[in-house]
Write a protein that holds these residues in place. Structure first.
Motif, PDB file in Angstrom:
ATOM      1  N   MET A 364       8.931  52.475  18.925  1.00 15.14           N
ATOM      2  CA  MET A 364       9.996  51.761  19.631  1.00 15.14           C
ATOM      3  C   MET A 364      11.229  52.636  19.797  1.00 15.14           C
ATOM      4  SD  MET A 364       9.756  48.083  17.640  1.00 15.14           S
ATOM      5  CE  MET A 364       9.637  48.829  15.997  1.00 15.14           C
ATOM      6  N   PRO A 365      11.902  52.573  20.943  1.00 16.00           N
ATOM      7  CA  PRO A 365      13.178  53.269  21.099  1.00 16.00           C
ATOM      8  C   PRO A 365      14.221  52.656  20.169  1.00 16.00           C
ATOM      9  CG  PRO A 365      12.792  51.812  22.956  1.00 16.00           C
ATOM     10  CD  PRO A 365      11.533  51.832  22.157  1.00 16.00           C
ATOM     11  N   GLY A 366      15.077  53.503  19.615  1.00 17.59           N
ATOM     12  CA  GLY A 366      16.065  53.015  18.659  1.00 17.59           C
ATOM     13  C   GLY A 366      15.549  52.968  17.246  1.00 17.59           C
ATOM     14  N   HIS A 367      14.277  53.295  17.046  1.00 16.11           N
ATOM     15  CA  HIS A 367      13.666  53.339  15.720  1.00 16.11           C
ATOM     16  C   HIS A 367      13.148  54.764  15.502  1.00 16.11           C
ATOM     17  CE1 HIS A 367      13.236  48.825  15.035  1.00 16.11           C
ATOM     18  NE2 HIS A 367      13.688  48.928  16.285  1.00 16.11           N
ATOM     19  N   PRO A 368      14.031  55.706  15.152  1.00 16.99           N
ATOM     20  CA  PRO A 368      13.601  57.114  15.014  1.00 16.99           C
ATOM     21  C   PRO A 368      12.455  57.257  14.025  1.00 16.99           C
ATOM     22  CG  PRO A 368      15.999  56.920  14.933  1.00 16.99           C
ATOM     23  CD  PRO A 368      15.446  55.532  14.860  1.00 16.99           C
ATOM     24  N   VAL A 369      11.490  58.047  14.407  1.00 18.20           N
ATOM     25  CA  VAL A 369      10.306  58.222  13.574  1.00 18.20           C
ATOM     26  C   VAL A 369      10.659  58.886  12.248  1.00 18.20           C
ATOM     27  CG1 VAL A 369       8.076  59.407  13.417  1.00 18.20           C
ATOM     28  CG2 VAL A 369       8.777  58.296  15.553  1.00 18.20           C
ATOM     29  N   ASN A 370      11.553  59.904  12.288  1.00 18.02           N
ATOM     30  CA  ASN A 370      11.863  60.634  11.054  1.00 18.02           C
ATOM     31  C   ASN A 370      12.694  59.823  10.073  1.00 18.02           C
ATOM     32  OD1 ASN A 370      13.974  60.732  12.892  1.00 18.02           O
ATOM     33  ND2 ASN A 370      14.789  62.670  12.106  1.00 18.02           N
ATOM     34  N   PHE A 371      13.245  58.670  10.504  1.00 13.20           N
ATOM     35  CA  PHE A 371      14.006  57.807   9.622  1.00 13.20           C
ATOM     36  C   PHE A 371      13.175  56.657   9.062  1.00 13.20           C
ATOM     37  CE2 PHE A 371      18.218  58.917  11.926  1.00 13.20           C
ATOM     38  CZ  PHE A 371      18.239  60.139  11.279  1.00 13.20           C
ATOM     39  N   SER A 372      11.925  56.634   9.438  1.00 11.98           N
ATOM     40  CA  SER A 372      11.076  55.531   8.982  1.00 11.98           C
ATOM     41  C   SER A 372       9.906  56.084   8.205  1.00 11.98           C
ATOM     42  CB  SER A 372      10.579  54.718  10.191  1.00 11.98           C
ATOM     43  OG  SER A 372       9.664  55.497  10.932  1.00 11.98           O
ATOM     44  N   SER A 373       9.076  55.164   7.781  1.00 16.29           N
ATOM     45  CA  SER A 373       7.894  55.573   7.017  1.00 16.29           C
ATOM     46  C   SER A 373       6.781  56.073   7.914  1.00 16.29           C
ATOM     47  CB  SER A 373       7.389  54.385   6.176  1.00 16.29           C
ATOM     48  OG  SER A 373       7.063  53.299   7.032  1.00 16.29           O
ATOM     49  N   VAL A 374       6.953  55.970   9.225  1.00 17.62           N
ATOM     50  CA  VAL A 374       5.933  56.391  10.166  1.00 17.62           C
ATOM     51  C   VAL A 374       6.069  57.888  10.431  1.00 17.62           C
ATOM     52  CG1 VAL A 374       4.977  56.057  12.470  1.00 17.62           C
ATOM     53  CG2 VAL A 374       5.976  54.118  11.237  1.00 17.62           C
ATOM     54  N   THR A 375       5.011  58.597  10.269  1.00 19.93           N
ATOM     55  CA  THR A 375       5.040  60.039  10.521  1.00 19.93           C
ATOM     56  C   THR A 375       4.941  60.302  12.013  1.00 19.93           C
ATOM     57  OG1 THR A 375       2.648  60.294  10.365  1.00 19.93           O
ATOM     58  CG2 THR A 375       3.914  60.456   8.311  1.00 19.93           C
ATOM     59  N   LEU A 376       5.370  61.479  12.413  1.00 18.45           N
ATOM     60  CA  LEU A 376       5.312  61.843  13.825  1.00 18.45           C
ATOM     61  C   LEU A 376       3.871  61.863  14.324  1.00 18.45           C
ATOM     62  CD1 LEU A 376       6.800  62.782  16.344  1.00 18.45           C
ATOM     63  CD2 LEU A 376       6.629  65.129  15.494  1.00 18.45           C
ATOM     64  N   ASP A 480      18.666  43.348  32.191  1.00 18.14           N
ATOM     65  CA  ASP A 480      19.346  43.280  30.895  1.00 18.14           C
ATOM     66  C   ASP A 480      19.265  44.658  30.238  1.00 18.14           C
ATOM     67  OD1 ASP A 480      20.650  42.333  28.695  1.00 18.14           O
ATOM     68  OD2 ASP A 480      18.876  41.436  27.785  1.00 18.14           O
ATOM     69  N   VAL A 481      19.862  45.635  30.882  1.00 16.55           N
ATOM     70  CA  VAL A 481      19.768  47.002  30.411  1.00 16.55           C
ATOM     71  C   VAL A 481      20.817  47.238  29.323  1.00 16.55           C
ATOM     72  CG1 VAL A 481      19.863  49.429  31.068  1.00 16.55           C
ATOM     73  CG2 VAL A 481      18.937  47.743  32.657  1.00 16.55           C
ATOM     74  N   VAL A 482      20.361  47.530  28.132  1.00 23.28           N
ATOM     75  CA  VAL A 482      21.256  47.832  27.011  1.00 23.28           C
ATOM     76  C   VAL A 482      20.739  49.094  26.334  1.00 23.28           C
ATOM     77  CG1 VAL A 482      21.869  45.421  26.613  1.00 23.28           C
ATOM     78  CG2 VAL A 482      19.903  46.391  25.445  1.00 23.28           C
ATOM     79  N   ALA A 483      21.568  49.702  25.585  1.00 23.84           N
ATOM     80  CA  ALA A 483      21.171  50.908  24.879  1.00 23.84           C
ATOM     81  C   ALA A 483      20.132  50.566  23.825  1.00 23.84           C
ATOM     82  CB  ALA A 483      22.393  51.559  24.235  1.00 23.84           C
ATOM     83  N   PRO A 484      19.101  51.397  23.696  1.00 28.99           N
ATOM     84  CA  PRO A 484      18.077  51.114  22.684  1.00 28.99           C
ATOM     85  C   PRO A 484      18.670  51.121  21.288  1.00 28.99           C
ATOM     86  CG  PRO A 484      17.838  53.333  23.531  1.00 28.99           C
ATOM     87  CD  PRO A 484      18.862  52.676  24.386  1.00 28.99           C
ATOM     88  N   GLY A 485      18.241  50.207  20.493  1.00 32.00           N
ATOM     89  CA  GLY A 485      18.714  50.122  19.120  1.00 32.00           C
ATOM     90  C   GLY A 485      17.768  49.313  18.282  1.00 32.00           C
ATOM     91  N   ASP A 486      17.968  49.381  16.969  1.00 34.53           N
ATOM     92  CA  ASP A 486      17.137  48.645  16.020  1.00 34.53           C
ATOM     93  C   ASP A 486      17.732  47.259  15.844  1.00 34.53           C
ATOM     94  OD1 ASP A 486      15.657  47.635  13.985  1.00 34.53           O
ATOM     95  OD2 ASP A 486      15.794  49.394  12.691  1.00 34.53           O
ATOM     96  N   SER A 487      17.095  46.269  16.458  1.00 38.09           N
ATOM     97  CA  SER A 487      17.646  44.909  16.433  1.00 38.09           C
ATOM     98  C   SER A 487      17.486  44.238  15.081  1.00 38.09           C
ATOM     99  CB  SER A 487      16.986  44.057  17.515  1.00 38.09           C
ATOM    100  OG  SER A 487      15.589  43.941  17.271  1.00 38.09           O
ATOM    101  N   THR A 488      16.761  44.848  14.174  1.00 33.94           N
ATOM    102  CA  THR A 488      16.561  44.239  12.852  1.00 33.94           C
ATOM    103  C   THR A 488      17.414  44.906  11.767  1.00 33.94           C
ATOM    104  OG1 THR A 488      14.722  45.725  12.315  1.00 33.94           O
ATOM    105  CG2 THR A 488      14.201  43.660  13.466  1.00 33.94           C
ATOM    106  N   ARG A 489      18.192  45.920  12.143  1.00 31.14           N
ATOM    107  CA  ARG A 489      18.967  46.670  11.156  1.00 31.14           C
ATOM    108  C   ARG A 489      20.370  46.073  11.014  1.00 31.14           C
ATOM    109  NH1 ARG A 489      20.193  53.184  11.442  1.00 31.14           N
ATOM    110  NH2 ARG A 489      21.075  53.391   9.335  1.00 31.14           N
ATOM    111  N   ASP A 490      20.819  46.012   9.775  1.00 28.73           N
ATOM    112  CA  ASP A 490      22.157  45.499   9.465  1.00 28.73           C
ATOM    113  C   ASP A 490      22.348  44.072   9.970  1.00 28.73           C
ATOM    114  OD1 ASP A 490      22.817  47.944   8.309  1.00 28.73           O
ATOM    115  OD2 ASP A 490      23.508  48.772  10.222  1.00 28.73           O
TER     116      ASP A 490
END
Length: 555
Positions: A364-376, A480-490
């Protein structure tokens, strides 16, 4: 057939023998072809010529009975008949059996008087079959009739029955070249031949010949009285019933029964409904939560046989009460993977469905791979698999929890020109929509997104979605164009979860499937023009009504 000890010819009733295949074929004919039509139908049976002595002649009907041109089995005598299949049990009981018998007897009598029976002896073997098929219980009610003409005077035997071997040589029997004894105008020789072989040699042990005298009434133009309705198992005059619900293969029963509602829709309500387009469609459900479960159940109700789930979540204790494909045991030991459990449950509900589940993540956009448990590398494999799944299906349902999880599938599906149905929930709001499906010649590099070109200015305003061609329709992200982001964070728990009124997912899920079916029924499919509320007074574009771009709680 006469008895050697009797001086008069007596009538021996026929016995009916219906194969299970006949009832199965009648079921298919009733559902797909006859529907509400009660007009008489031509059918064909045969009399078996190899039963043991003493048994009544059996009139056999198989699955091929509805094919008048089907070949008759070897050593069997063909019989032509008429099927009267009624729509209700009351109509079956109220049928005028006397009139049906008289009509058939008149046809036989006319074929005798005209000489047609000499050229086509099968005309003498007429039979009637009155039926009612209860396709909910697989109870089949039927009553056979083999019309037999009854002359008012008895038919005396001039010469009693003797075996063929007493009258003809083996050579005459083997070549069927028997010389008939000369008869007077009112006497007739009757040859009853049972075609059997013993060690490759024709056996005439069970064949006889006798001579009878015809009464004066036999030459009258008026048709004599007829009998022939078969007695039931108790020996009384009445119909029979066969219950096939227990002896038929349960999977075959389920296969026929699950589509019963759909077939009945085609009888009267929606006769132009093309069920094949719905049953054969392959659906990819991205998300196996509340929306995914309800969409899957509705798809099965529409007869869809190929359903694939994609989800990376496990079943939690809060899920079963809102997600109808799971139960309490699925939550134990950390919970089963949703996609796998959902596919398994569909096959338990109906073994005829081809259900698969893939426990995988969607990058998903806004969910960087290197910041998560998912490897590249894992993300790359997930993208490749997602592309393969989209390619192998006809319709993609976006049913995930977050906006950002829908972006990559929308782009892939647009690039492969797959129909996308999107459903999203709020607390007491929802939106269901189909994405634009571009034709190859309209593909342009300057589009806002792979499925939506820049909307001309004259389309903006209240009639934004009115009469727009399918290849110009937008997608979930176009307006509804918005910047990609993690909608579940914070965010707090109620902001991370989709908190909706419990009945909303059922409504949105059902509407998503109904929208897909309507699109499939449209002559242009995914390229169909978007219908609006202004079109309600016009002729609907499909047998199921309008085909909108989107359906939401504010429409």
């Amino acid at each position: 057939m006469g008895d050697p000890g009797l001086s008069k010819l007596q009538f021996a009733p026929f016995s009916s023998a219906l194969d299970v295949g006949f009832w199965h074929e009648l079921t298919q004919k009733k559902l797909n072809e006859y529907r509400l039509d009660e007009a008489p139908k031509d059918i064909k049976g045969y009399y078996y010529n190899g039963d043991s002595a003493g048994l009544p002649a059996r009139l056999t009907l198989e699955f091929s009975a509805f094919d008048i041109n089907a070949p008759t089995p070897a050593r069997c005598c063909p019989a032509v008949g008429t099927l009267y299949n009624t729509n209700t049990l009351e109509a079956f009981k109220a049928a005028d059996k006397k009139l049906l018998l008289e009509q058939a007897a008149n046809e036989i009598w006319e074929s005798i008087r005209s000489g047609a029976a000499l050229d086509h002896p099968v005309l003498l073997n007429k039979f009637l079959l009155l039926t009612f098929a209860d396709l909910k219980k697989y109870h089949f009610y039927y009553w056979f009739c083999s019309p037999a003409l009854c002359l008012p005077e008895s038919i005396p035997l001039i010469r009693g029955p003797v075996g063929l071997d007493q009258r003809f040589s083996p050579q005459q029997v083997s070549t069927n070249k028997t010389k008939r004894r000369s008869s007077s105008f009112q006497s007739v020789e009757v040859l009853c031949f049972r075609d059997r072989t013993l060690q490759g040699v024709r056996d005439v042990t069970h064949s006889i010949i006798f001579e009878v005298k015809l009464p004066e009434m036999a030459f009258s133009p008026d048709c004599p009285k007829a009998v022939g309705w078969e007695k039931n198992q108790k020996g009384g005059m009445g119909p029979r019933m066969v219950n096939l619900s227990e002896c038929m293969d349960p999977k075959r029963l389920a296969e026929s029964s699950v589509d019963l509602n759909l077939k009945l829709m085609c009888w009267r309500l929606v006769p132009t409904l093309d069920l094949d387009k719905v049953v054969s469609v392959k659906c990819l459900l991205l998300g196996a939560g509340t929306l995914g479960c309800n969409v899957a159940r509705t798809l099965m109700g529409w007869g869809v046989r190929h359903i694939t789930f994609v989800d990376n979540a496990k079943i939690s204790y809060s899920n079963p009460v809102r997600q109808p494909l799971y139960e309490f045991e699925d939550c134990l030991a950390g919970g089963k993977p949703k996609a796998l459990a959902a596919a398994d449950r569909l096959q338990k509900i109906f073994p005829g469905v081809n259900a698969r589940g893939f426990n995988m993540s969607i990058p998903m956009p806004g969910h960087p791979v290197n910041f998560s448990s998912v490897t590249l590398e894992q993300a790359r494999r997930d993208v490749e698999r997602l592309e393969q799944l989209v390619e192998g299906h006809d319709v993609v349902f976006l049913l995930m929890d977050t906006r950002e999880s829908r972006w990559l599938p929308a782009v892939i599906a647009a690039s492969k020109r797959k129909l996308v149905i999107n459903a999203a929930l709020g607390f007491d709001t929802f939106v269901v929509m189909r994405h634009g499906l571009k034709k190859p010649k309209q593909q342009g590099a300057g589009d806002l997104c792979p499925s939506h070109p820049v909307a001309p200015a004259d389309l903006l305003g209240p009639s934004l979605f009115a009469n727009i061609p399918g290849y110009k329709l937008g997608c979930y992200f176009c307006n509804d164009v918005v910047a990609p982001g993690d909608s579940t964070r914070d965010r707090t728990l109620d902001q991370q979860c989709t908190v909706s009124r419990p009945g909303l997912a059922m409504i949105a899920g059902a509407l998503a499937v109904e929208l897909m079916v309507s699109v499939l029924q449209h002559p242009e499919g995914g390229y169909a023009i978007a219908s609006s509320s202004d079109d309600r007074m016009n002729e609907p574009p499909t047998s199921l009504g309008l085909v909108p771009h989107q359906v939401s709680d504010w429409e």
